[in-house]
Design a protein around this motif. Sequence first.
Motif, PDB file in Angstrom:
ATOM      1  N   SER A 114       0.826  -1.212   0.000  1.00 56.13           N
ATOM      2  CA  SER A 114       0.000   0.000   0.000  1.00 56.13           C
ATOM      3  C   SER A 114       0.856   1.256   0.000  1.00 56.13           C
ATOM      4  O   SER A 114       0.540   2.231  -0.685  1.00 56.13           O
ATOM      5  CB  SER A 114      -0.940   0.007   1.198  1.00 56.13           C
ATOM      6  OG  SER A 114      -1.865  -1.037   1.097  1.00 56.13           O
TER       7      SER A 114
ATOM      8  N   SER B 125       2.275   1.763  -3.391  1.00 57.87           N
ATOM      9  CA  SER B 125       1.181   2.186  -4.256  1.00 57.87           C
ATOM     10  C   SER B 125       0.860   3.668  -4.058  1.00 57.87           C
ATOM     11  O   SER B 125       0.669   4.402  -5.021  1.00 57.87           O
ATOM     12  CB  SER B 125      -0.061   1.332  -3.979  1.00 57.87           C
ATOM     13  OG  SER B 125      -1.127   1.730  -4.807  1.00 57.87           O
ATOM     14  N   TYR B 126       0.812   4.109  -2.804  1.00 57.10           N
ATOM     15  CA  TYR B 126       0.569   5.539  -2.524  1.00 57.10           C
ATOM     16  C   TYR B 126       1.641   6.399  -3.176  1.00 57.10           C
ATOM     17  O   TYR B 126       1.348   7.436  -3.781  1.00 57.10           O
ATOM     18  CB  TYR B 126       0.592   5.824  -1.021  1.00 57.10           C
ATOM     19  CG  TYR B 126      -0.527   5.249  -0.203  1.00 57.10           C
ATOM     20  CD1 TYR B 126      -1.696   4.750  -0.760  1.00 57.10           C
ATOM     21  CD2 TYR B 126      -0.409   5.198   1.181  1.00 57.10           C
ATOM     22  CE1 TYR B 126      -2.705   4.224   0.029  1.00 57.10           C
ATOM     23  CE2 TYR B 126      -1.414   4.684   1.971  1.00 57.10           C
ATOM     24  CZ  TYR B 126      -2.562   4.191   1.394  1.00 57.10           C
ATOM     25  OH  TYR B 126      -3.547   3.680   2.187  1.00 57.10           O
TER      26      TYR B 126
ATOM     27  N   LYS C   4       1.259   6.426  -7.049  1.00 55.09           N
ATOM     28  CA  LYS C   4       0.087   7.197  -7.481  1.00 55.09           C
ATOM     29  C   LYS C   4       0.156   8.664  -7.076  1.00 55.09           C
ATOM     30  O   LYS C   4      -0.740   9.429  -7.400  1.00 55.09           O
ATOM     31  CB  LYS C   4      -1.178   6.592  -6.878  1.00 55.09           C
ATOM     32  CG  LYS C   4      -1.493   5.202  -7.357  1.00 55.09           C
ATOM     33  CD  LYS C   4      -2.708   4.672  -6.617  1.00 55.09           C
ATOM     34  CE  LYS C   4      -3.011   3.242  -6.966  1.00 55.09           C
ATOM     35  NZ  LYS C   4      -4.131   2.709  -6.168  1.00 55.09           N
ATOM     36  N   LYS C   5       1.219   9.024  -6.319  1.00 55.27           N
ATOM     37  CA  LYS C   5       1.360  10.383  -5.792  1.00 55.27           C
ATOM     38  C   LYS C   5       0.165  10.756  -4.912  1.00 55.27           C
ATOM     39  O   LYS C   5      -0.321  11.876  -4.916  1.00 55.27           O
ATOM     40  CB  LYS C   5       1.585  11.395  -6.918  1.00 55.27           C
ATOM     41  CG  LYS C   5       2.874  11.149  -7.680  1.00 55.27           C
ATOM     42  CD  LYS C   5       3.047  12.101  -8.827  1.00 55.27           C
ATOM     43  CE  LYS C   5       4.322  11.926  -9.602  1.00 55.27           C
ATOM     44  NZ  LYS C   5       4.781  10.621  -9.901  1.00 55.27           N
ATOM     45  N   ASP C   6      -0.302   9.778  -4.176  1.00 58.20           N
ATOM     46  CA  ASP C   6      -1.415   9.931  -3.237  1.00 58.20           C
ATOM     47  C   ASP C   6      -0.942  10.788  -2.064  1.00 58.20           C
ATOM     48  O   ASP C   6       0.206  10.664  -1.620  1.00 58.20           O
ATOM     49  CB  ASP C   6      -1.829   8.537  -2.746  1.00 58.20           C
ATOM     50  CG  ASP C   6      -3.070   8.548  -1.894  1.00 58.20           C
ATOM     51  OD1 ASP C   6      -3.026   9.140  -0.792  1.00 58.20           O
ATOM     52  OD2 ASP C   6      -4.078   7.951  -2.313  1.00 58.20           O
ATOM     53  N   SER C   7      -1.805  11.621  -1.541  1.00 57.14           N
ATOM     54  CA  SER C   7      -1.429  12.501  -0.434  1.00 57.14           C
ATOM     55  C   SER C   7      -0.995  11.717   0.801  1.00 57.14           C
ATOM     56  O   SER C   7      -0.200  12.204   1.609  1.00 57.14           O
ATOM     57  CB  SER C   7      -2.590  13.434  -0.082  1.00 57.14           C
ATOM     58  OG  SER C   7      -3.717  12.683   0.344  1.00 57.14           O
ATOM     59  N   ARG C   8      -1.481  10.491   0.959  1.00 60.04           N
ATOM     60  CA  ARG C   8      -1.091   9.672   2.108  1.00 60.04           C
ATOM     61  C   ARG C   8       0.369   9.242   2.043  1.00 60.04           C
ATOM     62  O   ARG C   8       0.942   8.809   3.045  1.00 60.04           O
ATOM     63  CB  ARG C   8      -1.999   8.444   2.216  1.00 60.04           C
ATOM     64  CG  ARG C   8      -3.447   8.804   2.555  1.00 60.04           C
ATOM     65  CD  ARG C   8      -4.344   7.618   2.454  1.00 60.04           C
ATOM     66  NE  ARG C   8      -4.564   7.311   1.032  1.00 60.04           N
ATOM     67  CZ  ARG C   8      -5.410   6.401   0.583  1.00 60.04           C
ATOM     68  NH1 ARG C   8      -6.104   5.673   1.432  1.00 60.04           N
ATOM     69  NH2 ARG C   8      -5.564   6.194  -0.716  1.00 60.04           N
ATOM     70  N   ALA C   9       0.989   9.386   0.891  1.00 61.07           N
ATOM     71  CA  ALA C   9       2.386   8.970   0.738  1.00 61.07           C
ATOM     72  C   ALA C   9       3.350   9.882   1.493  1.00 61.07           C
ATOM     73  O   ALA C   9       4.433   9.435   1.880  1.00 61.07           O
ATOM     74  CB  ALA C   9       2.767   8.945  -0.738  1.00 61.07           C
ATOM     75  N   SER C  10       2.988  11.124   1.723  1.00 61.86           N
ATOM     76  CA  SER C  10       3.934  12.085   2.295  1.00 61.86           C
ATOM     77  C   SER C  10       4.471  11.637   3.654  1.00 61.86           C
ATOM     78  O   SER C  10       5.659  11.777   3.925  1.00 61.86           O
ATOM     79  CB  SER C  10       3.324  13.479   2.383  1.00 61.86           C
ATOM     80  OG  SER C  10       2.208  13.473   3.241  1.00 61.86           O
TER      81      SER C  10
END
Length: 155
Positions: free
Chosen positions: A7, A10-11, A14-20
Motif C-alpha cells: 500500500s 502504491s501511494y 500514485k502520488k497519493d497525499s497519504r504517501a507524504s
Amino acid sequence: MIVLDTSVVSYIFKKDSRASFYLQQAQGRRALISFQTLEELWHGAYFGGWGHRRRHELANHLKGYTVIWPSDRLVNVCAQLRADRKVAGRTLQSADASIAATAILLNCHFATVSAGLARPGLQRNPRTYCHTGPISLPSGRFAPQRVRAYDCAVH
C-alpha cells in the motif's frame, strides 16, 4: 533501510497525499520491498487492465527499490511469525506475513498502513492517524528492538 509494504509503494507511485508521511519516514534510508509487494503491484496492474504506458511507468518506478527475494531464512521467519500470531488468536495472511517477515529478518524499519501488522489488537478503520510504534510479536523470537512500524491506528 526501510521495508515498504504494498500500500505504501502504491501511494507513492500514485502520488497519493497519504504517501507524504511514509516518504518522510523513508527519507535518507534505502527503500526495500518484498518480492510479495512486487507481485501484488504487478497483479494490480494486470488485473486493472493497465496499458503499456502505465505498466512501463510502474516498471520504472519499481527500479527505485531493492527487491528482497525469498530465502530459507525468510521462509522460516515468516512461518514463525504466522504461527506466533495464530497461537495468540490472531490470523495473518501469508502475503502480509512475507512482507513483515522481510523487515524482521533484515532488522530494519517497516512502513505499513496495516494496523493489524503493527498492532495486533487494533481494528482497521477509515478514520485513522499515523504514528510510529514497535511491532508486537507474541514470542519475541524474531522481534529485534530496531524493527519499527509506521502504522495507522484507530484513535
